[in-house]
Design a protein around this motif. Structure first.
Motif, PDB file in Angstrom:
ATOM      1  N   UNK A 129      73.338  60.013  21.339  1.00 52.88           N
ATOM      2  CA  UNK A 129      73.703  59.290  20.124  1.00 52.88           C
ATOM      3  C   UNK A 129      75.193  59.490  19.891  1.00 52.88           C
ATOM      4  N   UNK A 130      75.936  58.428  20.084  1.00 53.89           N
ATOM      5  CA  UNK A 130      77.393  58.503  20.012  1.00 53.89           C
ATOM      6  C   UNK A 130      77.885  59.580  20.987  1.00 53.89           C
ATOM      7  N   UNK A 131      78.496  60.646  20.487  1.00 54.41           N
ATOM      8  CA  UNK A 131      79.033  61.669  21.385  1.00 54.41           C
ATOM      9  C   UNK A 131      78.178  62.934  21.372  1.00 54.41           C
ATOM     10  N   UNK A 132      76.936  62.840  20.905  1.00 57.30           N
ATOM     11  CA  UNK A 132      76.055  64.004  20.817  1.00 57.30           C
ATOM     12  C   UNK A 132      74.922  63.869  21.825  1.00 57.30           C
ATOM     13  N   UNK A 133      74.610  64.965  22.522  1.00 57.05           N
ATOM     14  CA  UNK A 133      73.538  64.958  23.501  1.00 57.05           C
ATOM     15  C   UNK A 133      72.181  65.027  22.796  1.00 57.05           C
ATOM     16  N   UNK A 134      71.152  64.459  23.401  1.00 53.52           N
ATOM     17  CA  UNK A 134      69.818  64.473  22.787  1.00 53.52           C
ATOM     18  C   UNK A 134      69.096  65.788  23.059  1.00 53.52           C
ATOM     19  N   UNK A 135      69.668  66.899  22.596  1.00 55.63           N
ATOM     20  CA  UNK A 135      69.124  68.215  22.922  1.00 55.63           C
ATOM     21  C   UNK A 135      67.728  68.427  22.346  1.00 55.63           C
TER      22      UNK A 135
END
Length: 341
Positions: free
Chosen positions: A196-202
């Motif tokens: 999502x944008x610059x965040x990983x789907x951790x």
């Protein structure tokens, strides 16, 4: 005139025996070599975490009260066998893990899986990437560098050949819409995790890794090592940038290393690559990964390639009469074409 031994009738003859023969002693004082090797009943089990110039970092007493990392070398009898990250091995010697200690790997346990590649498609010599992994995490950028569907196809062929389940993570979704690219793989039923944008789907990815040994692969510059650093805080795997002129990522991670994910499981980070040879792959293993199609393909003529131009191919006939979805068969044929080409 040649010398002859004395005759029994000669005066002063004394019979010779074997003790009169002078045997030159072994100058090195070594015992004769034997093919028998010690059983090493005192060996301890270990997991190979990384390999660096003939030295192996292994984990001893995994999940036990005395878990520790140990530096080891290989025994002489294993000099012709590859020892890779993910191997389960037996070690002897100094396995305390103290500074300056050195253990010795004497056995490699049977491998469950082997993820391999070759230098190119014409090279039959395989290069083992990792052993005993059960998942392949394919990291792709939506842009910068541009995603390459044929490279992903090659990853998938290698995964299916090894019996390893593929997963896909798409990064840099703030730069481009990933859906047109991901549509290439919609029929393969592969779990896909979108950034999502610059965040990983951790939050979604960590449960999928728990209890598994997962290999992360990807083109240089897609954010693979950055993702590994997010999954395993404090790892500090080297990351790089994409060349603004060529659009290619620069190789940063130079080694393959196995890391424990705090929420469970293992992630193995590999150096970024731009090519993935498939010269070692058996095409039959690709069809086995499509179990629903393999049932139909069992009625194909002997030696059928299952490609679109294959005569009397039952898969093509099943698409024509609506028994099989065209997208599903096209995915298989694309992978087989990649392998044949």
């Amino acid at each position: 005139m040649s010398w002859l031994p004395p005759d029994e009738d000669d005066e002063g003859f004394e019979a010779w025996d074997e003790s009169d023969v002078h045997v030159r002693p072994n100058p090195k004082g070594n015992k004769p070599r034997s093919k028998q090797r010690p059983e090493h009943v005192d060996a301890v089990d270990a997991r190979v975490l990384s390999v660096d110039r003939g030295r192996y970092t292994v984990l001893v007493d995994e999940d036990g009260p005395e878990e520790r990392t140990v530096t080891a070398t290989r025994a002489r009898e294993l000099r012709k066998q590859a020892i890779v990250t993910g191997d389960r091995v037996d070690v002897v010697g100094d396995s305390t893990g103290d500074e300056g200690s050195l253990a010795r790997i004497v056995r490699i346990s049977p491998r469950v899986t082997l993820l391999r590649r070759s230098a190119d498609d014409s090279d039959q010599i395989e290069r083992i990437i990792v052993a005993n992994a059960d998942q392949l995490l394919i990291v792709i950028a939506a842009a910068n560098p541009e995603p390459r569907p044929r490279l992903v196809d090659r990853y998938l062929v290698a995964a299916y050949d090894a019996g390893v389940a593929p997963l896909i993570v798409i990064t840099k979704t703030d730069l481009a819409d990933p859906e047109p690219f991901l549509a290439n793989f919609a029929a393969l039923d592969i779990p896909i995790f979108r950034s999502a944008q610059d965040a990983f789907p951790l939050a979604e990815l960590e449960p999928a890794l728990a209890g598994h040994t997962t290999v992360a692969v990807g083109h240089s510059g897609v954010g693979k090592s950055t993702l590994v650093n997010a999954l395993v805080p404090g790892t500090d795997r080297a990351v790089g940038v994409v060349n603004a002129t060529t659009g290619r990522g620069r190789h940063t991670s130079s080694s393959t290393v196995s890391l424990r994910v705090p929420t469970g499981g293992w992630i193995i980070d590999t150096p970024g690559i731009r090519s993935f040879g498939l010269g070692h792959v058996n095409p039959d293993n690709i069809l086995k990964a499509f179990s629903d199609l393999a049932v139909v393909a069992a009625d194909c003529p002997r030696g059928c390639t299952h490609l679109p131009d294959a005569p009397d191919c039952e898969l093509n006939a099943a698409v024509a009469d609506g028994r099989l979805p065209a997208a599903r068969v096209d995915s298989l044929q694309r992978l087989l074409t990649t392998l044949a080409g």
